[in-house]
Design an enzyme around this catalytic site. Sequence first.
Site, PDB file in Angstrom:
ATOM      1  CE  LYS A 136      39.722  47.622  58.395  1.00  0.00           C
ATOM      2  NZ  LYS A 136      39.191  46.381  59.026  1.00  0.00           N
TER       3      LYS A 136
ATOM      4  CD  GLU B  52      36.197  44.345  42.204  1.00  0.00           C
ATOM      5  OE1 GLU B  52      35.992  45.572  42.179  1.00  0.00           O
ATOM      6  OE2 GLU B  52      36.551  43.693  41.196  1.00  0.00           O
ATOM      7  CB  THR B  53      39.287  45.855  49.122  1.00  0.00           C
ATOM      8  OG1 THR B  53      38.237  44.926  49.341  1.00  0.00           O
ATOM      9  CG2 THR B  53      39.305  46.856  50.249  1.00  0.00           C
ATOM     10  N   GLY B  54      41.311  46.528  46.798  1.00  0.00           N
ATOM     11  CA  GLY B  54      42.566  47.149  46.369  1.00  0.00           C
ATOM     12  C   GLY B  54      42.342  48.231  45.330  1.00  0.00           C
TER      13      GLY B  54
ATOM     14  CD  GLU C 284      52.189  42.072  48.770  1.00  0.00           C
ATOM     15  OE1 GLU C 284      51.903  41.012  48.160  1.00  0.00           O
ATOM     16  OE2 GLU C 284      53.289  42.631  48.659  1.00  0.00           O
TER      17      GLU C 284
ATOM     18  CB  CYS D 247      47.214  35.301  48.750  1.00  0.00           C
ATOM     19  SG  CYS D 247      48.815  35.094  49.555  1.00  0.00           S
TER      20      CYS D 247
ATOM     21  CD  GLU E 215      42.030  35.264  45.729  1.00  0.00           C
ATOM     22  OE1 GLU E 215      41.380  36.320  45.908  1.00  0.00           O
ATOM     23  OE2 GLU E 215      43.140  35.054  46.239  1.00  0.00           O
TER      24      GLU E 215
END
Length: 490
Positions: free
Chosen positions: A174, A230-232, A249, A283, A383
């Site tokens: 995805k 946040e998604t991690g 990552e 990143c 970040e």
Amino acid sequence: MTATLFIDGAWCSATAGGTRQIHCPADGTFVAEVDEAGPEDTIAAIRAARTSFDAGVWAQSPASARGDFLLKVAAGLRERKEEFARAEALDTGKRMVEARLDMDDIAACFDYFGKLAGQHTGRIVDAGDPNINSRIEVEPIGVCALITPWNYPLLQAAWKIAPALAAGCSFVLKPAELTPHTAILMIKLLDDLGLPAGVANLVLGAGATAGGPLSTHEDVDLVSFTGGLETGRLLAANAAGTVKKIALELGGKNPNIVFADADFDAALDNALNAAFVHSGQVCSAGTRLILEESIAERFTEEFVRRAEGIRLGGPFDDTAETGTLISAAHRDKVHAYVEAGIAEGARLRTGGTFGEGDLAGGYYYLPTVLDRVVRGMSVVRDEAFGPVVTIETFTTEDEAIAIANDTIYGLAGAVWSSEAGRGERIAKRLRHGTIWINDFHPYLPQAEWGGFKQSGFGRELGPTGLAEYQEMKHVYHNLTPAVTGWFPEH
Ligand SMILES: NC(=O)c1ccc[n+]([C@@H]2O[C@H](COP(=O)([O-])OP(=O)(O)OC[C@H]3O[C@@H](n4cnc5c(N)ncnc54)[C@H](O)[C@@H]3O)[C@@H](O)[C@H]2O)c1
Ligand SMILES: C[N+](C)(C)CC=O
């Protein structure tokens, strides 16, 4: 462009009929309309991956054959490099020169894992008894959910697809909803080269909907995620529900330390590249410039002067040196960090505004430098993922290290000094997953990449990048089976 989902070896549209328009962020031009998957499509893709994995159509094939396949993918990519690079440039707005370099790196990644496939097949264990045959077998982990961001769309996908296929896994990819095109091209290439149906599946669409089942479905064995913190965190919590393996990552807030004895010109040039390549949407971008006090004023002045000279432009502008941000929302977020920093007392040395004139049609943000910052400020701490650099100063090695490690992240960092011992000393004490000494940004397919602390866990690339997609099984074979007598017959 319809039928852009790929499930069980067939191109199809979203069950609910959803679509999304993709526009180039550099100037807003329409690129294409693609399908927008819902959870039902993703579940179908997971089931296809599960069925193909359990049938062993790829998992049971010889590792050497899987390796040969990956080498063909690398060759196919090189043949179609321009087409892939153009698709990447249109979706992301990045310059063609950068998109082409990405394609070179992607081909190198497939080459690397193609050659590595089959090399890590397990080991014989000495059980201390000649009648026991004990061995560790390495097997593919199973069905993998590969979830990727928009900044290096195909590169980040390749770092997952290549080892997943080398290991013998089936997967559902995805990509980020804003940048689907190189994923479509990649899946077409895999299909053209004869990958069995169900091994590679593609769903496009928003994270919460198209991506939702990927971290919760019991048929997924591994989630490999590259994206924001946040998604991690959310995916890690979701994955715990079915105790699936997860590799994260995530982001970085990466220090770039320059000592007074460094090669000034090289450090300056690389500090610009560290911070402003791809407009800081990297990143590992060197967003925290940490300067030895005695050179800070001169270095900052030169850095600001050179930052002001950077030419911004679109993918096909050969004079451009960096590009646009990905979206209006992202540009607003970057700007909010700069404004917050200024409100908290930082001094704006340059930038801090949107691109104007020829750049007004895209989401450009000028290279931005802030000094007189303190560590608690959000612009120093978080970040921003844009072309924003903060400048801090130090007088001792210990102070430089303390500043560089004072972050919840731990992805990458650099130290510049002409004293080799100092570079090595500092590299040892920095709590980041990649350290460059007198350089910034290189990564190698054969060297592990990943973060310390909240930059994530797990590694991509290198032998460990393959091991992430493997399970180990201990096979203990008793060649002389006998009654143990532990529970005697009564
Ligand atoms: N560590 C690395 O190697 C590396 C490399 C590239 C980018 N990044 C990080 O990626 C971030 C930028 O990317 P982004 O803005 O696309 O990140 P993001 O977290 O917003 O999205 C990443 C991917 O996750 C998907 N997603 C979001 N919510 C989801 C959910 N609930 N379930 C499943 N999938 C979901 C998105 O659709 C996208 O495909 C930055 O923080 C950057 O540092 C890290
Ligand atoms: C991992 N890298 C450096 C290629 C891209 C990060 O955003």
